[in-house]
Write a protein that holds these residues in place. Sequence first.
Motif, PDB file in Angstrom:
ATOM      1  N   GLN A 120       0.830  -1.204   0.000  1.00  0.00           N
ATOM      2  CA  GLN A 120       0.000   0.000   0.000  1.00  0.00           C
ATOM      3  C   GLN A 120       0.867   1.258   0.000  1.00  0.00           C
ATOM      4  O   GLN A 120       0.567   2.242  -0.702  1.00  0.00           O
ATOM      5  N   THR A 121       1.936   1.230   0.776  1.00  0.00           N
ATOM      6  CA  THR A 121       2.847   2.372   0.793  1.00  0.00           C
ATOM      7  C   THR A 121       3.411   2.628  -0.596  1.00  0.00           C
ATOM      8  O   THR A 121       3.430   3.767  -1.079  1.00  0.00           O
ATOM      9  N   LEU A 122       3.885   1.570  -1.248  1.00  0.00           N
ATOM     10  CA  LEU A 122       4.476   1.726  -2.573  1.00  0.00           C
ATOM     11  C   LEU A 122       3.450   2.215  -3.586  1.00  0.00           C
ATOM     12  O   LEU A 122       3.764   3.031  -4.465  1.00  0.00           O
ATOM     13  N   ASP A 123       2.225   1.733  -3.467  1.00  0.00           N
ATOM     14  CA  ASP A 123       1.168   2.195  -4.375  1.00  0.00           C
ATOM     15  C   ASP A 123       0.936   3.696  -4.219  1.00  0.00           C
ATOM     16  O   ASP A 123       0.760   4.422  -5.211  1.00  0.00           O
ATOM     17  N   ILE A 124       0.927   4.170  -2.978  1.00  0.00           N
ATOM     18  CA  ILE A 124       0.675   5.592  -2.727  1.00  0.00           C
ATOM     19  C   ILE A 124       1.873   6.442  -3.149  1.00  0.00           C
ATOM     20  O   ILE A 124       1.726   7.502  -3.773  1.00  0.00           O
ATOM     21  N   VAL A 125       3.068   5.962  -2.828  1.00  0.00           N
ATOM     22  CA  VAL A 125       4.277   6.707  -3.166  1.00  0.00           C
ATOM     23  C   VAL A 125       4.428   6.851  -4.677  1.00  0.00           C
ATOM     24  O   VAL A 125       4.947   7.870  -5.170  1.00  0.00           O
ATOM     25  N   GLY A 139      -1.034  13.986  -4.851  1.00  0.00           N
ATOM     26  CA  GLY A 139      -0.734  12.647  -5.367  1.00  0.00           C
ATOM     27  C   GLY A 139      -0.976  11.573  -4.331  1.00  0.00           C
ATOM     28  O   GLY A 139      -1.507  10.503  -4.647  1.00  0.00           O
ATOM     29  N   ALA A 140      -0.596  11.858  -3.072  1.00  0.00           N
ATOM     30  CA  ALA A 140      -0.814  10.884  -2.003  1.00  0.00           C
ATOM     31  C   ALA A 140      -2.300  10.655  -1.779  1.00  0.00           C
ATOM     32  O   ALA A 140      -2.732   9.524  -1.492  1.00  0.00           O
ATOM     33  N   GLY A 141      -3.097  11.716  -1.890  1.00  0.00           N
ATOM     34  CA  GLY A 141      -4.541  11.557  -1.731  1.00  0.00           C
ATOM     35  C   GLY A 141      -5.134  10.639  -2.792  1.00  0.00           C
ATOM     36  O   GLY A 141      -5.972   9.784  -2.493  1.00  0.00           O
ATOM     37  N   ILE A 142      -4.669  10.810  -4.037  1.00  0.00           N
ATOM     38  CA  ILE A 142      -5.139   9.934  -5.117  1.00  0.00           C
ATOM     39  C   ILE A 142      -4.709   8.494  -4.858  1.00  0.00           C
ATOM     40  O   ILE A 142      -5.503   7.555  -4.956  1.00  0.00           O
ATOM     41  N   GLY A 143      -3.418   8.333  -4.498  1.00  0.00           N
ATOM     42  CA  GLY A 143      -2.904   6.985  -4.256  1.00  0.00           C
ATOM     43  C   GLY A 143      -3.555   6.321  -3.068  1.00  0.00           C
ATOM     44  O   GLY A 143      -3.842   5.114  -3.096  1.00  0.00           O
ATOM     45  N   ALA A 144      -3.784   7.084  -1.984  1.00  0.00           N
ATOM     46  CA  ALA A 144      -4.404   6.516  -0.784  1.00  0.00           C
ATOM     47  C   ALA A 144      -5.822   6.037  -1.092  1.00  0.00           C
ATOM     48  O   ALA A 144      -6.248   4.979  -0.615  1.00  0.00           O
ATOM     49  N   ARG A 145      -6.553   6.812  -1.865  1.00  0.00           N
ATOM     50  CA  ARG A 145      -7.922   6.422  -2.215  1.00  0.00           C
ATOM     51  C   ARG A 145      -7.922   5.128  -3.022  1.00  0.00           C
ATOM     52  O   ARG A 145      -8.732   4.227  -2.785  1.00  0.00           O
TER      53      ARG A 145
END
Length: 302
Positions: free
Chosen positions: A57-62, A115-121
């Motif tokens: 999940q971290t890598l997806d968001i980053v 970008g983090a908001g998009i990735g976190a969602r």
Amino acid sequence: MNTPVVTELFFPSPTVSAFQLGPLTIRFYALCILAGIGVGVWLTARRLRARGGTTAQTLDIVTWAVPFGIVGGRLYHVITDNQLYFGPGKDPWGALRIWDGGLGIWGAVALGLVGAGIGARRAGVPFAAFADAAAPGLLLAQGLGRWGNWFNNELYGEPTDLPWKLQIHAMNQATGQALTGSDGTPEVLGYFQPTFLYESLWVLAAASLLMFLDRRYRLGAGSVFALYIVVYTAGRFVFELMRSDPANTILGLRVNTWVSGLLFLAGIALFQTLRSRSRSEIGTPAPDPRHGPAAPIERTNT
């Protein structure tokens, strides 16, 4: 009788800021940024796992946050220092040469959060949980990135004769080499306050403080990131007052000094608003082998 040789104490700067690898020019500034991103991602993944998340999940968001952050950082730099790239005799294409240096942290954080908001969602992670997990790692990334300024012989303070004064060379950024005098030795511009080093040490201490406070008090969702804003801007305000490199000003103060002061106040207000909330969690935290399996916790909507 031999006269003792007195050695002047100073903090040296490199005379080389880049090297060739085949047809490629490798900039130490870029390597420092990449090293900072690597360390920041590692710490963020570790902290997100403690909140019930996963490394994936971290890598997806980053993957979303880092490109957005780099673009935002460059945009902020170009906007606030536009005279470097636009006007008579200037090269506007230089605005795209990010490898030559120039990233504004405020733009990087602002667009990085988008970008983090998009990735976190997309990853199914509460935004506050990721922001709190990432805050100390972001500080470490900034601290390592500052060493790129050391290689570039830039972002120094006023002249000083302190024992830890920073030796600055006249650099040709196009070649990544220090200019030399008639005797063939690198040309020294002078000795200055090492503001890059002060900031690097400050953010290292700030990251340690955030992790301690988060463990000790289980701060409310989003408040760890709010504290990041407070501690970083407090130091940055002081360091901006110390810097002597050219910069745009408003009412006699550097633009970044104003931004630091305003964000410091905003960070305090945000922390006061968020600190009493429940701690940001994703689900059941990963088991800690030192204490056995973790007890399940109630999922919160943060």
